[in-house]
Design an enzyme around this catalytic site. Structure first.
Site, PDB file in Angstrom:
ATOM      1  CG  ASP B  10      19.889 -41.893-105.991  1.00 49.62           C
ATOM      2  OD1 ASP B  10      20.487 -42.460-105.056  1.00 49.62           O
ATOM      3  OD2 ASP B  10      18.914 -42.403-106.582  1.00 49.62           O
ATOM      4  CD  GLU B 129      21.801 -51.654-108.518  1.00 47.81           C
ATOM      5  OE1 GLU B 129      21.645 -52.079-109.677  1.00 47.81           O
ATOM      6  OE2 GLU B 129      22.450 -50.633-108.257  1.00 47.81           O
TER       7      GLU B 129
END
Lengths: 209, 250
Positions: B10, B129
């Site tokens: 990330d 997600e």
């Protein structure tokens, strides 16, 4: 020993990874935007991603076709990668029939539907067609069943089966993974995306072929 | 095909960050150094998520992609804030092999079809997600779990495949960064249904967790905390999986 390698640029796909991988392997790399820049180099790499007809159109437009044929005939080691390898054959059945460079006699056809999923994307193990084929050239230091990274829907069928250097098993079929004939080598997979093994192949092409 | 071990980084440029449930981000260091370490350990692919891009528009991740593609010789997938044809082109040209679309696809699903036509199905990944609801179903979210789409996650995943994506990345937002193990039930439901490759992400806490999700028939596993905090290595993960009968790239 410094090896000067020209990467054939004909406006298709991304050359960045190939340039960096060859430099990493120790080559002096030039990006050839036209055919004249192919003169006087030690080796040539023909990369490429995309459609066969777009690839041939790009090679013609940049004036690469005749210099590539001349280099092949003069014995300059040439490595084609993915579409670049396919372009070296006689013709392709992608969208009808398109003529290729004809450096290796043969054709490019769709991967047989039975077997792996098409497009064939991902890691697969290379099997030598004959053990002795791998004793020279770019695959010289590559052990059988080495993993390589593929992204393609078509594969190469040389007229002479002896020009097939490596295959990948797909159900009952075998897909051509590499071709080799004299000074010409073609990889269907991407050595620049195949980890350390891929870098080793590029190094063998640069310094041992 | 062998199971792909995909370190997930990330990125809050120029840093590698790590959170819990995609929040509470902690700066870990330089992403290019972690990426190189994982490449040397035998990672099969790397995944970069630009975690601020979808909130604030595109951020400067392009230079990082270029730098990475010049040193890491395995496929690279990039996600985060990809909204247009030009965004995809810019990221692929910088050296990425695939892009992962989430928010833009949820807002305008035809974007998946258009992108697959322009760039090829093989380079279009759709990120799903999920957050498990109290009724036991999974809802689809975007923007790192902040925005509710109102869609059922299973239905959305199936639709994304119908629209032409070449791969699904399933992120369990409520397990991400918690080390509690993968969302096995949802992952199994998807992996057994779709013809495209499925990558599971969110919750890996142990080698056993990774083996458990591998056996559901997924094609890839995305791992962050376990690797970033040096609790294991890609090499050790592969050795363990191999001992459990899971095929991996040596």
């Amino acid at each position: 020993m410094s090896v000067k390698v020209a990467i054939v640029d004909y406006g298709l796909g991304n050359l960045h990874s190939v340039v960096k991988a060859l430099a990493h392997a120790g080559a002096e790399v030039i990006v050839a935007e036209n055919g004249e820049q192919l003169a006087g180099v030690d080796k040539i790499v023909l990369p490429g991603v995309g459609a066969f007809s777009d690839g041939m159109a790009g090679l013609l437009k940049a004036g690469h076709v005749e210099p590539l044929k001349a280099a092949a005939a003069a014995g300059v080691p040439i490595l084609g990668i993915c579409l670049g390898a396919q372009l070296m054959l006689g013709h392709s059945e992608e969208f009808g029939s398109t003529a290729g460079l004809g450096i290796i006699p043969g054709k490019v056809v769709k991967i047989p539907a039975a077997g792996i999923k098409v497009p064939h994307v991902g890691w697969a193990q290379l099997a030598p067609r004959q053990e002795q084929v791998w004793q020279s050239g770019a695959l010289r230091k590559t052990p059988p069943l080495t993993w390589a990274y593929f992204v393609h829907s078509y594969h190469m069928i040389p007229d002479d089966v002896n020009d097939v250097a490596a295959t990948v098993q797909s159900g009952a079929h075998q897909i051509t993974a590499a071709v080799a004939r004299d000074n010409i080598t073609g990889f269907q997979f991407h050595p620049e995306k195949s980890g350390q093994s891929g870098l080793d192949m590029l190094s063998a092409f640069l310094f041992d072929s | 095909m062998p199971l792909r071990i995909i370190p997930r980084l990330d990125i809050k440029a120029p840093n590698l960050v790590k959170g819990v449930r995609l929040e509470g981000l902690r700066v870990m260091g330089k992403p290019e150094e972690f990426a190189l370490r994982y490449f040397e350990q035998g990672a099969d692919e790397l995944y970069y998520q630009d975690i601020v891009a979808s909130l604030y528009g595109r951020s400067n991740i392009i230079d990082l992609i270029k730098e990475t593609a010049g040193r890491i010789f395995v496929p690279l997938t990039v996600g985060g804030g990809i909204r247009t044809h030009a965004d995809i082109q810019q990221i692929l040209r910088a050296g990425a092999d695939k892009v992962c679309i989430n928010t833009a696809a949820a807002q305008r699903p035809e974007f998946i079809t258009e992108a697959a036509k322009s760039f090829g199905t093989q380079c279009i990944v759709v990120g799903i997600e999920t957050i498990r609801q109290t009724d036991g179903k999974w809802k689809a979210f975007t923007d790192n779990g902040r925005e509710h789409t109102g869609m059922d996650a299973y239905d959305w995943a199936m639709r994304a495949v119908d629209l032409g994506c070449g791969e699904l990345l399933l992120t369990s937002v409520d397990r991400e960064g918690t080390n509690k193990g993968f969302e096995l039930e949802f992952v199994a439901k998807i992996a057994q249904q779709v013809p495209v490759p499925v990558v599971a992400h969110g919750g890996a806490g142990s080698l056993e967790d990774i083996a458990a999700v591998a056996k559901l028939g997924v094609d890839g596993v995305a791992i962050a905390s376990m690797l970033h905090y040096n609790r294991t290595t890609v090499k050790d993960i592969k050795q363990y999986l191999s001992s459990q009968g899971v095929e991996v790239r040596a």
